[in-house]
Design a protein around this motif. Structure first.
Motif, short mmCIF file in Angstrom:
data_model
loop_
_atom_site.label_atom_id
_atom_site.label_comp_id
_atom_site.label_asym_id
_atom_site.label_seq_id
_atom_site.Cartn_x
_atom_site.Cartn_y
_atom_site.Cartn_z
N ALA A 170 -22.83 131.27 -38.22
CA ALA A 170 -21.79 130.92 -39.34
C ALA A 170 -20.37 130.56 -38.72
O ALA A 170 -20.19 130.98 -37.50
CB ALA A 170 -21.73 132.26 -40.15
N LYS A 171 -19.59 129.94 -39.35
CA LYS A 171 -18.38 129.56 -38.68
C LYS A 171 -17.23 130.28 -39.49
O LYS A 171 -15.99 130.44 -38.85
CB LYS A 171 -18.02 128.06 -39.28
CG LYS A 171 -19.12 127.05 -38.42
CD LYS A 171 -19.01 125.54 -38.97
CE LYS A 171 -19.58 124.65 -38.39
NZ LYS A 171 -19.24 123.33 -38.45
N LYS A 172 -17.53 131.12 -40.89
CA LYS A 172 -16.40 131.95 -41.23
C LYS A 172 -16.67 133.42 -41.46
O LYS A 172 -17.97 133.59 -41.94
CB LYS A 172 -16.00 131.25 -42.73
CG LYS A 172 -15.53 129.77 -42.55
CD LYS A 172 -15.05 129.45 -43.91
CE LYS A 172 -14.42 128.20 -43.94
NZ LYS A 172 -13.88 127.72 -45.17
N PRO A 173 -15.96 134.06 -40.74
CA PRO A 173 -16.37 135.67 -41.06
C PRO A 173 -16.28 136.29 -42.43
O PRO A 173 -15.60 135.68 -43.28
CB PRO A 173 -15.12 136.31 -39.96
CG PRO A 173 -14.04 135.36 -40.31
CD PRO A 173 -14.75 134.32 -40.30
N ASN A 174 -17.04 137.25 -42.63
CA ASN A 174 -16.79 137.96 -44.11
C ASN A 174 -16.11 139.25 -43.87
O ASN A 174 -16.67 140.17 -43.17
CB ASN A 174 -18.15 138.33 -44.49
CG ASN A 174 -19.23 137.18 -44.68
OD1 ASN A 174 -18.49 136.13 -45.27
ND2 ASN A 174 -20.25 137.19 -44.31
N LEU A 175 -14.96 139.27 -43.77
CA LEU A 175 -14.01 140.20 -43.43
C LEU A 175 -13.86 141.59 -44.05
O LEU A 175 -14.04 142.84 -44.02
CB LEU A 175 -12.31 139.98 -43.18
CG LEU A 175 -12.31 138.69 -42.36
CD1 LEU A 175 -10.63 138.18 -42.27
CD2 LEU A 175 -12.70 138.91 -40.91
N SER A 181 -25.22 138.13 -33.25
CA SER A 181 -23.88 137.67 -33.66
C SER A 181 -23.17 137.26 -32.60
O SER A 181 -22.98 137.71 -31.48
CB SER A 181 -23.03 138.88 -34.56
OG SER A 181 -21.87 138.24 -34.88
N LEU A 197 -19.99 138.35 -39.00
CA LEU A 197 -20.18 137.04 -38.66
C LEU A 197 -21.64 136.68 -38.30
O LEU A 197 -22.29 137.03 -37.33
CB LEU A 197 -19.38 136.30 -37.33
CG LEU A 197 -19.46 135.20 -37.17
CD1 LEU A 197 -18.66 134.36 -38.05
CD2 LEU A 197 -18.75 135.01 -35.51
#
Length: 257
Positions: free
Chosen positions: A167-172, A49, A163
């Motif tokens: 990938a461009k957007k995190p999974n918070l 990551s 992340l």
């Protein structure tokens, strides 16, 4: 463990980076006792990551032995980023060098000064479909055999769920856990005193990567593939397939004349 080598810039980076890491990521850190209390050494870490260098640096910062990462030397010349890179003692890699060993001369010097140098031996984010470590590059083995320093294998898992690679957007949410397992130093003594040939460096690298993978198996609770993903072989296979496809097309075109 002594923190005398951390210095102003590393402490500043910690002040900036640690609060969001603490908020976003839970911690399951094991094996800190395997990080040497003094003397130069290498850590070799898997990479899955764009976030994991920060998460891993947090882990090692808390051991009192801060990591000096390798980075392209051009980054050291760029304004504030360059000031931070130089101030935190990161290691410039001179990739244009024709001498493979001199490309890592700063890393060798750092180890001999008693620093920790952190290597991502895969050289990039893993391209293995299941995020297991790939085949490694030989730089870490070369520095280790030149200096005969301890080589601590470190596996990490979890921030790739925050992340994923590329990938461009995190999974918070839900909040992810950063699992780390640092093992005892890899035994490379059987390679000491021998000529650093490409074959020997590859063999030593395979030993290093096997240790990282074994610790990752513990963290993940599953077995890795028997053979690590080799991006060079994959590219060669893709070229062969492409050439075969083009050749078939040429023959078909010729048959239609």
């Amino acid at each position: 463990m002594s923190r005398r080598r951390i210095g102003f810039w590393y402490r500043l980076a910690a002040v900036i980076c640690k609060p969001p890491l603490v908020v976003l990521i839970k911690r399951d850190w094991r094996g800190m006792e395997n990080i040497p209390a003094d003397g130069g050494f290498i850590t070799v870490v898997n990479h899955n990551s764009h976030v994991d260098p920060f998460a891993y640096a947090h882990f090692q910062y808390n051991t009192g032995r801060v990591p000096r990462f390798l980075a392209k030397h051009g980054l050291f010349k760029k304004g504030f980023v360059g000031a931070v890179m130089r101030g935190t003692g990161q290691i410039p890699v001179y990739r244009e060098s024709t001498d493979a060993l001199s490309a890592f001369r700063a890393a060798i010097e750092a180890v001999r000064r008693g620093e920790c140098v952190a290597f991502y031996p895969e050289g990039t984010l893993t391209r293995d479909p299941d995020l297991w470590p790939m085949t490694g590059k030989t730089g870490a083995a070369r520095v280790a055999l030149e200096t005969r320093c301890p080589v601590v294998p470190v596996a990490q898992w979890g921030v790739n769920l925050l992340l994923p690679p590329y990938a461009k957007k995190p999974n918070l949410l839900p909040r992810k856990t950063h699992h780390v397992l640092a093992g005892p130093p890899v035994d490379l003594s059987r390679f000491y005193g021998k000529e650093l040939t490409p074959d020997l460096l590859r063999e030593a690298t395979e030993v290093i990567m096997a240790a990282i993978t074994a610790h990752l198996e513990v963290l993940r609770g599953e077995k890795a593939p028997a053979k690590p993903y080799d991006p060079r072989q994959v590219r060669m296979e893709q070229r062969r397939r492409s050439a075969g496809t083009h050749g078939t097309g040429d023959r078909e075109a010729g048959a239609g004349k």
